[in-house]
Scaffold this active site. Structure first.
Site, PDB file in Angstrom:
ATOM      1  N   ARG A  71       1.409   4.478  17.841  1.00 35.29           N
ATOM      2  CA  ARG A  71       0.032   4.977  17.724  1.00 35.29           C
ATOM      3  C   ARG A  71      -0.599   4.206  18.835  1.00 35.29           C
ATOM      4  O   ARG A  71      -1.773   4.699  19.441  1.00 35.29           O
ATOM      5  CB  ARG A  71      -0.449   4.432  16.277  1.00 35.29           C
ATOM      6  CG  ARG A  71       0.336   4.972  15.360  1.00 35.29           C
ATOM      7  CD  ARG A  71      -0.316   4.707  13.932  1.00 35.29           C
ATOM      8  NE  ARG A  71       0.494   5.119  12.746  1.00 35.29           N
ATOM      9  CZ  ARG A  71       0.116   5.079  11.551  1.00 35.29           C
ATOM     10  NH1 ARG A  71      -1.183   4.871  11.161  1.00 35.29           N
ATOM     11  NH2 ARG A  71       0.994   5.290  10.513  1.00 35.29           N
TER      12      ARG A  71
ATOM     13  N   LYS B 208       0.728  -1.218  -0.091  1.00 38.31           N
ATOM     14  CA  LYS B 208      -0.104  -0.023  -0.047  1.00 38.31           C
ATOM     15  C   LYS B 208       0.847   1.107   0.122  1.00 38.31           C
ATOM     16  O   LYS B 208       0.329   2.536  -0.172  1.00 38.31           O
ATOM     17  CB  LYS B 208      -0.968  -0.032   1.041  1.00 38.31           C
ATOM     18  CG  LYS B 208      -0.605   0.085   2.590  1.00 38.31           C
ATOM     19  CD  LYS B 208      -1.444   0.299   3.435  1.00 38.31           C
ATOM     20  CE  LYS B 208      -0.940   0.535   4.935  1.00 38.31           C
ATOM     21  NZ  LYS B 208      -1.797   0.823   5.939  1.00 38.31           N
ATOM     22  N   ASP B 209       2.161   1.309   0.279  1.00 33.36           N
ATOM     23  CA  ASP B 209       3.154   2.242   0.126  1.00 33.36           C
ATOM     24  C   ASP B 209       3.631   2.659  -1.267  1.00 33.36           C
ATOM     25  O   ASP B 209       4.145   3.654  -1.315  1.00 33.36           O
ATOM     26  CB  ASP B 209       4.186   2.029   1.157  1.00 33.36           C
ATOM     27  CG  ASP B 209       3.826   2.010   2.575  1.00 33.36           C
ATOM     28  OD1 ASP B 209       2.937   2.686   3.020  1.00 33.36           O
ATOM     29  OD2 ASP B 209       4.610   1.475   3.255  1.00 33.36           O
TER      30      ASP B 209
ATOM     31  N   ARG C  36      -8.178   8.402   3.377  1.00 31.65           N
ATOM     32  CA  ARG C  36      -9.239   7.250   3.058  1.00 31.65           C
ATOM     33  C   ARG C  36     -10.041   6.902   4.244  1.00 31.65           C
ATOM     34  O   ARG C  36     -11.084   6.851   4.208  1.00 31.65           O
ATOM     35  CB  ARG C  36      -8.539   6.160   2.405  1.00 31.65           C
ATOM     36  CG  ARG C  36      -9.211   4.863   2.140  1.00 31.65           C
ATOM     37  CD  ARG C  36      -8.256   3.605   1.777  1.00 31.65           C
ATOM     38  NE  ARG C  36      -7.566   3.303   3.008  1.00 31.65           N
ATOM     39  CZ  ARG C  36      -7.789   2.582   4.121  1.00 31.65           C
ATOM     40  NH1 ARG C  36      -8.979   2.043   3.883  1.00 31.65           N
ATOM     41  NH2 ARG C  36      -7.075   2.132   4.767  1.00 31.65           N
ATOM     42  N   ARG C  37      -9.230   6.625   5.333  1.00 36.33           N
ATOM     43  CA  ARG C  37     -10.105   5.968   6.484  1.00 36.33           C
ATOM     44  C   ARG C  37     -10.910   7.309   7.111  1.00 36.33           C
ATOM     45  O   ARG C  37     -12.045   7.048   7.391  1.00 36.33           O
ATOM     46  CB  ARG C  37      -9.069   5.627   7.871  1.00 36.33           C
ATOM     47  CG  ARG C  37      -8.311   4.275   7.273  1.00 36.33           C
ATOM     48  CD  ARG C  37      -7.042   4.178   8.240  1.00 36.33           C
ATOM     49  NE  ARG C  37      -6.424   2.717   7.866  1.00 36.33           N
ATOM     50  CZ  ARG C  37      -5.325   2.474   8.171  1.00 36.33           C
ATOM     51  NH1 ARG C  37      -4.589   3.311   8.824  1.00 36.33           N
ATOM     52  NH2 ARG C  37      -4.962   1.226   7.911  1.00 36.33           N
TER      53      ARG C  37
ATOM     54  N   ARG D  46       0.187   9.734  13.655  1.00 41.08           N
ATOM     55  CA  ARG D  46       1.229   9.363  12.893  1.00 41.08           C
ATOM     56  C   ARG D  46       2.377   8.455  13.557  1.00 41.08           C
ATOM     57  O   ARG D  46       1.975   8.443  14.909  1.00 41.08           O
ATOM     58  CB  ARG D  46       2.528  10.491  12.195  1.00 41.08           C
ATOM     59  CG  ARG D  46       1.702  11.159  10.932  1.00 41.08           C
ATOM     60  CD  ARG D  46       1.822  10.497   9.793  1.00 41.08           C
ATOM     61  NE  ARG D  46       3.080   9.809   9.318  1.00 41.08           N
ATOM     62  CZ  ARG D  46       4.331  10.487   8.865  1.00 41.08           C
ATOM     63  NH1 ARG D  46       4.147  11.716   8.444  1.00 41.08           N
ATOM     64  NH2 ARG D  46       5.487   9.865   8.605  1.00 41.08           N
TER      65      ARG D  46
ATOM     66  N   CYS E 273      -1.609   9.655  -1.528  1.00 44.08           N
ATOM     67  CA  CYS E 273      -2.211   9.935   0.006  1.00 44.08           C
ATOM     68  C   CYS E 273      -2.953  11.293   0.020  1.00 44.08           C
ATOM     69  O   CYS E 273      -3.544  11.299   0.999  1.00 44.08           O
ATOM     70  CB  CYS E 273      -0.922   9.766   0.772  1.00 44.08           C
ATOM     71  SG  CYS E 273      -0.224   8.305   1.114  1.00 44.08           S
TER      72      CYS E 273
END
Length: 310
Positions: free
Chosen positions: A154, A82-83, A130-131, A148, A241
Site C-alpha cells: 500500500r 479487527k479481523d 468504514r474509512r 488492497r 466488512c
C-alpha cells in the site's frame, strides 16, 4: 499440548511481527517453553485484487487458522482483533487480549499535511467501507480508490500511482517500525476506529486448560474490557466488512466509555452515539449502544446495505 507450543499465524510481515511478539512474551513469562510459529494461508491472503466487502468480509483472514486450531494442528492463534468475526466457532474462545497499540487511523501523504489540506477532488486509497464513508462524510469531494495488499504494498502504491493519500491503521505502521511514515493521526471525532483496531486477539480451544493458564499472563484487563464492549456492539449489529460500522471503547478511572457509528456508504448520513457504564457491564454496554443506534436510524441503513450485499 505437544512438546512445543504451536502458534498459528498468517504469513504477512505484520502478522508475523504480531505472532513473534506473542512468542517472545510467552518465553519471558515461561522461560524454557518451546514455542514455534505455524504459518497458515487464509482466503484473504489469496484474494488480493477484489475489495474485502465483495468477497465475504470478516472471517477471510481467520477461518483457516481457526480450523487448524480446532483440529489440533496448532495450540493457539494470533490475529488482528479487527479481523475477528463477531461470533467465534464453537469450541474456541479469546484467551488473552494484550495491551492495545494506538487504535487510530493514520493519513499518509507525500505532499499534504492533513486531511483538511488535501486538494478538492483528491484521491485517497482505502478498501475499508468504514474509512471511505467517514472520509466522504467530512469531505464529499474526495474520490475513494480501492487499496488492497500488505502495508508495504500500500505504501508503494502511494509512491507509484496518482493517489494523493492513503489511510492505514497507525498500529500496524508502528509495529513494523514505520511510524515515521505517518503524516497525521486522524482524530476519532473525524474517523472512529474499527472495532478491535490496534488490539491483538489470542485465541485458544475451550478444553485446553494448560494453554489458557499459560496465556493468562499476557492479558491486559483494560484492553480486554474495552474489546468486550466493542465486540458486543459489533455482534448486535451483525457487522462485517460490508457495513461502514465503527466502535471504540476506553476504560479510564474504572469508567467504560464506548462510541459507535453506522454510516451510509457515501457518508451522506451517519448515526453516532456514546454510552458510559461500569466495566463489569461491558457486553451489556455494547448491546445497549447498538440498540440506541438502531432506534436512531441505523437499522434502516443496515437493512438497505445488507439487501444490496445480497
Amino acid at each position: 499440548m505437544g512438546e512445543a507450543l504451536r502458534i498459528g499465524t498468517r504469513g504477512s510481515q505484520l502478522a508475523l511481527w504480531q505472532a513473534r511478539w506473542v512468542q517472545q512474551s510467552i518465553l519471558e513469562q515461561w522461560p524454557g517453553t518451546t514455542v514455534e510459529l505455524v504459518i497458515v494461508k487464509t482466503q484473504g491472503d489469496k484474494i488480493l485484487d477484489v475489495p474485502l466487502a465483495q468477497v465475504g468480509g470478516k472471517g477471510l483472514f481467520v477461518k483457516e487458522i481457526e480450523e487448524a486450531l480446532l483440529d489440533g494442528r496448532i495450540d493457539l492463534a494470533v490475529h488482528s482483533m479487527k479481523d475477528m468475526p463477531a461470533a467465534l466457532p464453537e469450541g474456541l474462545h479469546i484467551a488473552a487480549v494484550p495491551l492495545r497499540e494506538n487504535p487510530l487511523d493514520a493519513l499518509i501523504s507525500l505532499r499534504h499535511a492533513s486531511l483538511a489540506d488535501l486538494p478538492q477532488g483528491a484521491r485517497v486509497g482505502t478498501s475499508s467501507l468504514r474509512r471511505g464513508a467517514q472520509l466522504l462524510h467530512q469531505r464529499p469531494d474526495l474520490t475513494i480508490d480501492p487499496l488492497r495488499g500488505n502495508v508495504d504494498t500500500r505504501l508503494k502504491k502511494l509512491e507509484t500511482t496518482e493517489l494523493d493519500a492513503i489511510v492505514l491503521a497507525a498500529a500496524g505502521l508502528t509495529r513494523l517500525g514505520l511510524a515515521d511514515r505517518i503524516t497525521a493521526h486522524i482524530a476519532p471525532d473525524i474517523m472512529l476506529p474499527a472495532v478491535g483496531q490496534g488490539a491483538l486477539c489470542i485465541e485458544a480451544r475451550n478444553n485446553d486448560g494448560a494453554t489458557k493458564q499459560l496465556l493468562a499472563a499476557l492479558d491486559h484487563r483494560p484492553t480486554h474490557v474495552a474489546i468486550t464492549a466493542e465486540r458486543a456492539f459489533l455482534h448486535r449489529l451483525e457487522g462485517g466488512c460490508q457495513i461502514p460500522l465503527a466502535g471504540h471503547a476506553t476504560l479510564e478511572n474504572d469508567q467504560l466509555q464506548l462510541t459507535g457509528l453506522v454510516a451510509e456508504l457515501d457518508g451522506s448520513r451517519m448515526v453516532r452515539a456514546t454510552n458510559r457504564g461500569a466495566p463489569d457491564q461491558a457486553a451489556a454496554l455494547g448491546r445497549q449502544l447498538a440498540e440506541t443506534l438502531l432506534h436512531r436510524g441505523a437499522g434502516e441503513i443496515l437493512e438497505r446495505l445488507q439487501a444490496h450485499a445480497r
